[in-house]
Scaffold this active site. Structure first.
Site, short mmCIF file in Angstrom:
data_model
loop_
_atom_site.label_atom_id
_atom_site.label_comp_id
_atom_site.label_asym_id
_atom_site.label_seq_id
_atom_site.Cartn_x
_atom_site.Cartn_y
_atom_site.Cartn_z
N SER A 142 0.67 -1.17 0.02
CA SER A 142 -0.03 -0.26 0.44
C SER A 142 0.58 1.71 0.50
O SER A 142 1.60 0.80 0.30
CB SER A 142 -0.89 0.09 1.25
N TYR A 167 -2.37 -0.57 9.86
CA TYR A 167 -2.98 -0.76 8.71
C TYR A 167 -1.02 -0.68 7.88
O TYR A 167 -0.85 -1.32 7.49
CB TYR A 167 -4.04 -0.28 7.87
#
Length: 355
Positions: A142, A167
């Site tokens: 990501s 995350y």
């Protein structure tokens, strides 16, 4: 976009997810000799009906097999690898969402760390007993790993050791584990740092989908950082094209002139390379929703928006340098923001009319 042909067995995790669905549909449509085995736990992080819709679309293909299971369950993953002669693994299953990780950290460790490790272990043992084994492990990272990095555009050589959310920290952990397994067990791994993927049949928790739902319901949307956040919005078809091309380009172990061996490990950015402010993004979305008759022509956008400060865990800007990826696969994402949002708006109108 060119056609890439596969004649082997591929496992795709997170098959009922946004990217997993579009990737699988593309591969099945173009490769009748390819068997795809998909796994997904079908959790209720967002509307399960949307995941079921995606699965129903994929079930139309005879060369598709679905396994309901959790990547965090090691026995399930090992059995899956035992039952199929897998050559390529595309690992897309993960607990997504930056803000959700602030209040629900445990699920991120389970899915994004333990689940990732289980896939690596399965790849490691896929060569046991004389089997040919996995030849390429492609996984989703990501843009969130860039964290507090302020140098734009982001390049894959920049430091990524200052995450601003759990995350992001789990995705960085995935990259480090992949590097270790590539070094120790010679497993070719490729990580793809996705930059704000959007498009038809997307995730309802993403801003463009969530805003649309709220506009339709007559609710007010919150525009964080007063609309000044910059995002590198990347259309789903461009993401899928990048994955398809990278699947057939596993990295190789190389030895430099000093005799130092480098593992078969690579990382790429997958983004449009043209950041847009959140406010501009929402204004374009509103125009396309009106054009698709999702919203009435006289819709008062100003009456349905609220500017709010930056939220914890958010990044001020994301901006991808994709030059490495372009050199490797000869492709650069090129779908315009308006075209991508137009396709989403048309899909939204059709999907909710039928459902």
């Amino acid at each position: 976009m060119g056609k890439t042909t596969f004649e082997k067995t591929v496992i795709i995790t997170g098959i009922a997810g946004f990217i997993g669905f579009h990737l699988t549909k593309r591969l099945l449509r173009e490769n009748p000799n390819l068997q795809i085995v998909g796994i997904d736990n079908m959790n209720d992080y967002y509307d399960v009906a949307l995941k079921e819709y995606r699965l129903n679309e994929l079930s139309k293909y005879k060369n598709f097999r679905f396994v309901r299971g959790d990547v965090a369950d090691k026995d399930t993953i090992m059995r899956l690898f035992d039952n199929y002669n897998l050559q390529t693994v595309v690992h897309l299953a993960a607990q997504a969402g930056v803000r959700y990780s602030i209040t629900n950290p445990d699920v991120y460790i389970s899915s994004n760390v333990i689940g990732f490790h289980n896939l690596l272990e399965a790849c490691r043992h896929s060569c046991d007993n004389g089997h040919s084994g996995v030849t390429h492990f492609v996984y989703a990272s990501s843009s969130s790993v860039y964290g507090l990095n302020r140098r734009a555009p982001f390049t894959t050589v920049e430091r990524t050791d200052s995450p601003v959310s759990l995350y992001a920290a789990t995705k960085k952990a995935d990259e480090l584990m992949a590097h270790a397994y590539s070094q120790l067990y010679n497993i070719p791994t490729t990580g793809l740092r996705f930059f704000t993927v959007y498009g038809p049949a997307g995730r309802p928790d993403m801003a463009y989908f969530d805003f649309t739902n709220k506009f339709v319901a007559g609710e007010t949307v919150r525009i964080f950082n007063h609309g000044h956040c910059l995002r590198d919005f990347t259309y789903i078809n461009d993401v899928v094209e990048s994955i398809v091309r990278i699947m057939s380009c596993p990295p190789q172990r190389v030895t430099d002139t000093k005799g130092i061996s480098k593992p078969p490990y690579s990382i790429y950015n997958v983004g449009a390379g043209s950041p847009v402010s959140l406010l501009e993004f929402v204004e374009t979305l509103q125009e396309e929703l009106i054009a698709a008759s999702v919203l009435p022509s006289g819709f008062d956008f100003d009456a349905h928006k609220q500017s709010v400060p930056m939220q914890p865990g958010d990044m001020l800007a994301t901006y991808a340098d994709t030059s490495d990826l372009e050199r490797q696969i000869g492709f650069k994402p090129s779908t315009s923001l308006r075209d991508g949002l137009r396709n989403f708006a048309q899909w939204y109108a059709d999907y909710y009319k039928k459902n």
